[in-house]
Design a protein around this motif. Structure first.
Motif, mmCIF file in Angstrom:
data_model
loop_
_atom_site.group_PDB
_atom_site.id
_atom_site.type_symbol
_atom_site.label_atom_id
_atom_site.label_comp_id
_atom_site.label_asym_id
_atom_site.label_seq_id
_atom_site.Cartn_x
_atom_site.Cartn_y
_atom_site.Cartn_z
ATOM 1 N N GLN A 151 -40.516 -32.136 56.882
ATOM 2 C CA GLN A 151 -39.178 -32.117 57.480
ATOM 3 C C GLN A 151 -39.077 -31.061 58.580
ATOM 4 N N ARG B 210 -37.557 -25.814 53.901
ATOM 5 C CA ARG B 210 -36.977 -26.342 55.137
ATOM 6 C C ARG B 210 -35.578 -25.813 55.411
ATOM 7 N N ALA C 186 -39.496 -36.587 48.188
ATOM 8 C CA ALA C 186 -38.093 -36.410 48.577
ATOM 9 C C ALA C 186 -37.203 -36.406 47.344
ATOM 10 N N TYR D 122 -43.145 -31.897 51.368
ATOM 11 C CA TYR D 122 -41.978 -32.606 51.912
ATOM 12 C C TYR D 122 -41.184 -31.698 52.839
ATOM 13 N N SER D 123 -41.005 -30.437 52.445
ATOM 14 C CA SER D 123 -40.299 -29.475 53.300
ATOM 15 C C SER D 123 -41.056 -29.253 54.602
#
Length: 530
Positions: A446, A357, A190, A442-443
């Motif tokens: 999410q 994302r 993040a 991470y994307s």
């Protein structure tokens, strides 16, 4: 030597003898073990000393861990300099330790032979911790380059190293730390995501050509976007084009990078093909992170390294980041005399990237409606590391055989197996959407969480399946992050990690239903219930 941290380790059990499959020599492996043992000693020195938790200590730990990743540093002199820096930092933190009349042993460097010869379950758990934080350190390093740091992440790196050095700890003490690696890595990814997007903007869907234009050019490989930015700044107006390679491909989607007109396209495919693809390249190659293989004589004079990357006798660009030698080499070599059209492994002449994302969630309503109407039946996250071990064509065939009412999200270099396939669109979106680099997991997370929220269900209840390939240590920390989030039914391949013991594997199977890949046909049938 003994090393089993990558997927291609010899015999699926461990590299021994004079050299590893990656090209790492015995003496280099020994120095990397010595560096790791010294880092454990340094972590012990910080235990309970709040005054010791300074950026200088953290920077050395992060860089030291990063340098031990697969395909990063083959340079013994550079590794020895790192070891010396670690020892100097420990002496700074505990200046009287060396002359203490009653040595306690608590700050001693760790003998890594104790780890490699430990009980197999303990060795397995400690390996998961160690390899996981090596991957996490790479992400922390990239974020720090952009000025983003987190003391909580640094504290955990010390804690994890300390745990690896505890010979009297059992599964009860180690297993929670294994899962904590995943938790802290989520925070680290993040942080890096924030660093990248606040520095370079939110990625945008971008078509990238595989054609190389005539004239001088430079190929830049790896993950460090800031190195690319500096190279773009220094080549502006010099008549030199820039082409990305490997994990640098997603750079084309960032507004603050794509604005440079000399950023033209992508050269080559995944990292493991470089020794063939670079053989006759009339241009220099700049390696910024863990994508380096031992250079062949046919192109060794064109290889440059920077940051933590190193190889004996290769020219290294230091902290001043003056890329003049790379630029001069590009002008000297001259590039191709006319445009050269290259293709992906499936024959495509262009690829897409930039579906992070921000892009996907901007059309979330359309995606949700498509699922509810039946236009989209299932999502597959097919991503991870690529490699040369036989069996990786599974991922190409899996994606090729997915039904037309399914969507494939992908990330990391594993996408080169299929990212040049044209599988059409659904609702105006391409069926294959490249989210970005490995850290852009991470994307993907999410996106999954947002979809789960939209459908008022858990991630495990979504029509989403994860088909992952792994090679090195960043894939390990990402896997641990997915397990921390409670995500189940992950299929992993092409082989299971050699460092996971049968008992630890049974735990992962029972708790998370993690499973090895089989065949594309069987796995698709099992997932879709056909």
């Amino acid at each position: 030597m003994f090393c089993y941290q990558c997927e291609q380790t010899a015999g699926c059990s461990g590299c021994t003898g004079k050299a590893g499959v990656c090209g790492k020599k015995e003496d280099t492996a020994r120095l990397q073990d010595q560096l790791t043992g010294a880092l454990i000693g340094l972590a012990r020195s910080t235990d309970g000393n709040e005054w010791a938790l300074k950026d200088s200590t953290a920077a050395i730990v992060v860089e030291g861990l990063f340098a031990t990743l697969t395909n990063v540093n083959f340079d013994n002199e550079a590794l020895q300099r790192l070891i010396d820096r670690v020892e100097e930092e420990k002496a700074r933190l505990i200046p009287d330790c060396a002359v203490c009349a009653s040595p306690c042993g608590k700050n001693n460097d760790y003998d890594m032979e104790k780890l490699w010869t430990a009980d197999e379950d303990i060795r397995s758990l400690k390996s998961l911790i160690l390899f996981g934080i090596r991957g996490m350190a790479a992400y922390a390093y990239h974020a720090a380059v952009l000025g983003y740091k987190d003391e909580e992440i640094h504290r955990f790196l010390y804690k994890a190293l300390f745990a690896v050095g505890m010979d009297d700890w059992g599964m009860d003490e180690l297993l929670p730390i294994v899962l904590e690696v995943g938790e802290v890595n989520l925070k680290c990814m993040a942080m890096l995501d924030k660093a990248n997007t606040e520095t370079f903007g939110n990625p945008e869907p971008t078509e990238v050509t595989l054609t190389v234009e005539k004239g001088p050019f430079i190929v830049i490989s790896g993950h460090d976007l800031y190195d690319l930015k500096l190279l773009l700044e220094q080549t502006e107006g010099k008549g030199i084009n820039i082409y990305t390679h490997g994990e640098m491909l997603p750079a084309h989607a960032y507004p603050e990078l794509k604005k440079y007109r000399q950023l033209k396209g992508n050269f080559g495919t995944a990292w493991q093909n470089q020794q063939k693809e670079f053989a006759d390249l009339p241009a220099p190659i700049l390696f910024t992170t863990n994508c380096l293989m031992p250079p062949k004589a046919s192109y060794a004079d064109r290889v440059f390294t920077t940051e933590v990357v190193g190889y004996p006798e290769m020219r290294h660009i230091g902290e001043d980041k003056d890329f003049t030698p790379v630029i001069e080499k590009a002008l000297e070599l001259g590039g191709y005399g006319e445009n050269r059209e290259f293709h992906g492994i499936n024959g495509g002449s262009k690829v897409m990237t930039g579906f992070a994302r921000n892009t996907v969630l901007s059309v979330a309503d359309t995606v949700v409606d498509a699922v509810k109407s039946g236009a989209i039946r299932h999502f597959f996250l097919v991503g991870g590391c690529d490699g040369s071990r036989p069996g990786r064509n599974y991922y190409t065939e899996f994606v090729r055989q997915t039904p037309p009412d399914t969507v494939i999200l992908t990330l990391a270099c594993g996408k080169y197996r299929f990212n040049d396939l044209d599988l059409g669109t659904i609702g105006g979106l391409p069926r294959v959407m490249d989210i970005g680099q490995c850290n852009d997991a991470y994307s993907a997370i999410q996106i999954a969480l947002a979809l789960a929220d939209a459908f008022d269900c858990g991630v495990n209840d979504l029509p989403l399946s994860m088909i992952l390939s792994w090679y090195e240590q960043k894939a390990v920390c990402i896997l641990l992050t997915l397990l921390h989030l409670g995500i189940k039914d992950i299929r992993l391949g092409p082989t299971l990690p050699a460092f996971i013991s049968p008992n630890v594997l049974n735990f992962l199977v029972e708790k998370f239903n993690i499973a090895p890949i089989t065949t594309p046909e069987e796995d698709l049938k099992a997932i879709l219930g056909e």
